[in-house]
Design an enzyme around this catalytic site. Structure first.
Site, mmCIF file in Angstrom:
data_model
loop_
_atom_site.group_PDB
_atom_site.id
_atom_site.type_symbol
_atom_site.label_atom_id
_atom_site.label_comp_id
_atom_site.label_asym_id
_atom_site.label_seq_id
_atom_site.Cartn_x
_atom_site.Cartn_y
_atom_site.Cartn_z
ATOM 1 N N LYS A 22 0.830 -1.213 0.000
ATOM 2 C CA LYS A 22 0.000 0.000 0.000
ATOM 3 C C LYS A 22 0.864 1.262 0.000
ATOM 4 C CE LYS A 22 -1.783 1.632 4.008
ATOM 5 N NZ LYS A 22 -1.661 3.038 4.359
ATOM 6 N N ASN A 23 1.797 1.342 0.953
ATOM 7 C CA ASN A 23 2.507 2.615 1.112
ATOM 8 C C ASN A 23 3.541 2.868 0.013
ATOM 9 O OD1 ASN A 23 0.857 3.219 3.226
ATOM 10 N ND2 ASN A 23 2.326 2.640 4.825
ATOM 11 N N CYS A 117 -5.460 8.395 8.964
ATOM 12 C CA CYS A 117 -5.732 7.816 10.276
ATOM 13 C C CYS A 117 -5.366 8.799 11.377
ATOM 14 C CB CYS A 117 -4.925 6.529 10.458
ATOM 15 S SG CYS A 117 -5.487 5.192 9.395
ATOM 16 N N ARG A 122 -0.167 15.145 13.110
ATOM 17 C CA ARG A 122 0.637 14.618 12.001
ATOM 18 C C ARG A 122 1.126 15.798 11.162
ATOM 19 N NH1 ARG A 122 -2.084 9.197 9.556
ATOM 20 N NH2 ARG A 122 -0.023 9.050 8.625
ATOM 21 N N ASP A 305 3.385 0.227 12.231
ATOM 22 C CA ASP A 305 2.147 -0.240 11.604
ATOM 23 C C ASP A 305 1.827 -1.696 11.947
ATOM 24 O OD1 ASP A 305 1.897 2.242 10.540
ATOM 25 O OD2 ASP A 305 2.631 1.722 8.553
ATOM 26 N N ARG A 397 -9.356 0.205 3.757
ATOM 27 C CA ARG A 397 -8.441 1.199 3.164
ATOM 28 C C ARG A 397 -7.148 0.525 2.746
ATOM 29 N NH1 ARG A 397 -8.089 6.799 6.293
ATOM 30 N NH2 ARG A 397 -6.643 7.035 4.584
HETATM 31 N N1 EPU Z 1 6.763 14.026 11.352
HETATM 32 C C1 EPU Z 1 7.021 15.338 11.629
HETATM 33 N N2 EPU Z 1 7.044 16.228 10.591
HETATM 34 C C2 EPU Z 1 6.807 15.868 9.315
HETATM 35 C C3 EPU Z 1 6.539 14.509 9.019
HETATM 36 C C4 EPU Z 1 6.529 13.614 10.070
HETATM 37 O O1 EPU Z 1 7.236 15.707 12.777
HETATM 38 O O2 EPU Z 1 6.854 16.725 8.420
HETATM 39 C C5 EPU Z 1 6.748 13.036 12.440
HETATM 40 C C6 EPU Z 1 5.374 12.399 12.631
HETATM 41 O O3 EPU Z 1 4.543 13.194 13.436
HETATM 42 C C7 EPU Z 1 5.723 11.073 13.242
HETATM 43 C C8 EPU Z 1 7.072 10.716 12.583
HETATM 44 O O4 EPU Z 1 7.583 11.944 12.077
HETATM 45 O O5 EPU Z 1 5.916 11.225 14.613
HETATM 46 C C9 EPU Z 1 7.006 9.722 11.444
HETATM 47 O O6 EPU Z 1 6.049 10.145 10.477
HETATM 48 P P1 EPU Z 1 6.164 9.757 8.934
HETATM 49 O O7 EPU Z 1 6.266 11.020 8.160
HETATM 50 O O8 EPU Z 1 7.230 8.731 8.755
HETATM 51 O O9 EPU Z 1 4.740 9.120 8.655
HETATM 52 P P2 EPU Z 1 3.866 9.278 7.353
HETATM 53 O O10 EPU Z 1 4.720 9.377 6.158
HETATM 54 O O11 EPU Z 1 2.812 10.316 7.546
HETATM 55 C C10 EPU Z 1 3.805 6.744 6.779
HETATM 56 C C11 EPU Z 1 2.751 5.692 6.576
HETATM 57 C C12 EPU Z 1 2.147 5.307 7.910
HETATM 58 C C13 EPU Z 1 3.250 4.868 8.876
HETATM 59 C C14 EPU Z 1 4.371 5.908 8.966
HETATM 60 C C15 EPU Z 1 5.566 5.445 9.762
HETATM 61 C C16 EPU Z 1 1.897 6.242 4.381
HETATM 62 C C17 EPU Z 1 0.783 6.758 3.567
HETATM 63 N N3 EPU Z 1 1.707 6.219 5.703
HETATM 64 O O12 EPU Z 1 3.133 7.862 7.344
HETATM 65 O O13 EPU Z 1 1.328 4.197 7.605
HETATM 66 O O14 EPU Z 1 2.720 4.664 10.159
HETATM 67 O O15 EPU Z 1 4.826 6.234 7.636
HETATM 68 O O16 EPU Z 1 6.109 4.294 9.225
HETATM 69 O O17 EPU Z 1 2.919 5.826 3.865
HETATM 70 C C18 EPU Z 1 -0.471 2.741 7.853
HETATM 71 O O18 EPU Z 1 -0.168 2.231 6.768
HETATM 72 O O19 EPU Z 1 -1.286 2.223 8.653
HETATM 73 C C19 EPU Z 1 0.146 4.004 8.246
HETATM 74 C C20 EPU Z 1 -0.380 4.803 9.134
#
Ligand code: EPU
Length: 431
Positions: A22-23, A117, A122, A305, A397
């Site tokens: 998915k991701n 989610c 975030r 995850d 999803r």
């Molecule tokens: N963070 C910041 N600033 C940013 C971006 C992130 O402070 O600009 C912080 C977040 O608040 C968090 C940490 O960095 O504490 C990690 O966030 P990350 O950016 O890695 O998460 P994401 O890209 O929003 C993706 C996956 C999530 C998964 C996370 C961590 C997608 C669409 N989503 O989210 O997947 O939990 O990486 O591996 O790729 C899921 O599939 O169930 C899911 C939630």
């Protein structure tokens, strides 16, 4: 509202084929905006988030042809808009990849703040920091992110936190920026490498993906390609944990065992048998497993995850386990649901102390989010009696045909259909 009803106590046997990640798909689909030409992408998971992503791309003017339910041909040559409207963006987190992809393609992007989610704040400050390092002007007006640049220029970015989304988003823009971009403290998840491989096949020059320093030399043009998405690490992990919790013997096929090592290691620590083959793993468990401690970390650590699903298993293991969440501020909402099933768990800040109980009891519960929902299914499979799970659109999803796959393994799970449900209407509109 549609529900899953799971009657526990059935052991799982047989094999399950894992879908595409998915991701990875959620970044690769918008990345097709960078190609002058058609991309054929195979192994796309047939899930709700992918359908939403296709809707956004179509709304921008792309032509998307379904070759089979998991293969699509995408032609972005006739894109007529750089705007992702609020109603579409807020349905999912990954809509933010349209900022990087549109910036890379045309130097302009307007994307409403993403949804997704809910497990705490975030922010996307690191994405913005990265775009600004490439010379883009980024501002937020009325919850719409507007990014523009006359000419993107390579730059150096050191991320303050390891972020999957920021790493991939900046990669999408940087492949078309003039000169060299260096991303430091980059995320290393398998989907980062998958996106880099896809971009390189389209003619980009991305090196070092999978390490914490990624170097990207911008190119002037990129072209279409044929690509197949990697298997989903988290879907695979979910079935591995389901087999351990319900007991039985399951082959999880079409996986990259290396991506599953942190999960396999914890299952072995709990007393399950895990055997690795070239592109499958076998998980077998007999009787009650024992406690272990889990701490979520960026890849190659234990994935956040998988945290709720693993906690559902630990809820019935012998002994006291501690699960520490170090990525998200609020990813223990599902604990309340496990308590309804008779679990004994105490949340203290970013840790859950789980005192294993001999068995869970079926109860009405809800899926608080995608992985929390998967945890409810796992708990339900292992419980005595029937568990009714609400809000299953959140599970759908991210899990392709979870009902069919579990049923084929011998689980007693069925869907109770309520055809008027809002999400069902949305699904019909998609694709
Ligand atoms: N963070 C910041 N600033 C940013 C971006 C992130 O402070 O600009 C912080 C977040 O608040 C968090 C940490 O960095 O504490 C990690 O966030 P990350 O950016 O890695 O998460 P994401 O890209 O929003 C993706 C996956 C999530 C998964 C996370 C961590 C997608 C669409 N989503 O989210 O997947 O939990 O990486 O591996 O790729 C899921 O599939 O169930 C899911 C939630």
């Amino acid at each position: 509202m549609d529900k899953f009803v799971v009657v526990g106590g059935k052991r799982l046997y047989g094999s399950v084929d894992i879908s595409g990640a998915k991701n990875a798909a959620l970044a690769i689909i918008p990345a097709t905006l960078l190609a002058a030409g058609k991309c054929r992408i195979d192994n796309i998971p047939d899930i709700r988030d992918v359908r939403l992503m296709f809707n956004i791309l179509r709304n921008l003017g792309a032509e998307i042809k379904m070759l089979n339910p998991n293969s699509f041909e995408i032609d972005t040559s006739a894109i007529r808009s750089q705007v992702v409207p609020d109603a579409m963006a807020k349905k999912m987190r990954a809509s933010y990849y349209f900022i990087g992809a549109l910036l890379g393609r045309s130097g302009n992007a307007e994307v409403a703040m993403p949804g997704g989610c809910n497990f705490g704040v975030r922010p996307i400050d690191q994405h913005i920091k990265g775009f600004e390092a490439l010379g883009a002007h980024v501002r937020t007006e009325n919850a719409v992110i507007k990014a523009s640049s006359a000419e993107l220029l390579g730059g150096s970015i050191y991320f303050d936190v390891v972020s999957v989304g920021a790493t991939m988003n900046v990669m999408l823009a940087a492949v078309r920026a003039k000169g060299l971009t260096i991303i430091e403290n980059a995320a290393k998840e398998p989907h980062i490498v998958d996106l880099a491989n896809f971009l390189n096949l389209m003619g980009a020059d991305v090196r070092g993906a999978g390490t914490d320093t990624i170097k990207i030399r911008g190119v002037e043009t990129m072209h279409g390609c044929d690509y197949s998405i990697i298997p989903d690490q988290i879907e695979a992990g979910t079935y591995m944990v389901a087999a351990a919790a319900a007991g039985g013997d399951v082959a999880i096929r079409n996986v990259i065992p290396k991506h599953l090592e942190s999960i396999s290691a914890k299952l072995v620590e709990c007393g399950a048998t895990v055997e690795e083959f070239a592109d499958s793993v076998r998980v077998a468990a007999d009787g009650r497993l024992t406690k272990c401690n889990v701490k979520t970390m960026p890849h190659p650590g234990f994935p956040t995850d998988m945290q709720p699903q693993f906690a559902a298993l630990l809820a019935i293991c012998e002994g006291t386990s501690i699960v520490s969440e170090s990525i998200w501020d609020n990813r223990f909402r599902y604990v309340e649901q496990l308590l309804r099933m008779g679990a004994s768990i105490q949340v203290e800040g970013k840790a859950a102390i789980i005192e294993g109980v001999p068995y869970l009891k079926g109860a009405p519960v809800r899926a608080d989010d995608l992985r929390a929902g998967a945890a409810m299914i796992i708990a339900g499979l292992a419980a005595r009696g029937a568990t009714e799970i609400e809000d299953i659109h959140l599970i759908e999803r991210g899990y392709e045909n979870i009902l069919g796959k579990l049923t084929a393994l011998g689980a007693d799970i069925r869907r109770v259909e309520m055809p008027d449900e809002e999400s069902a209407k949305e699904d019909k509109k998609a694709i």
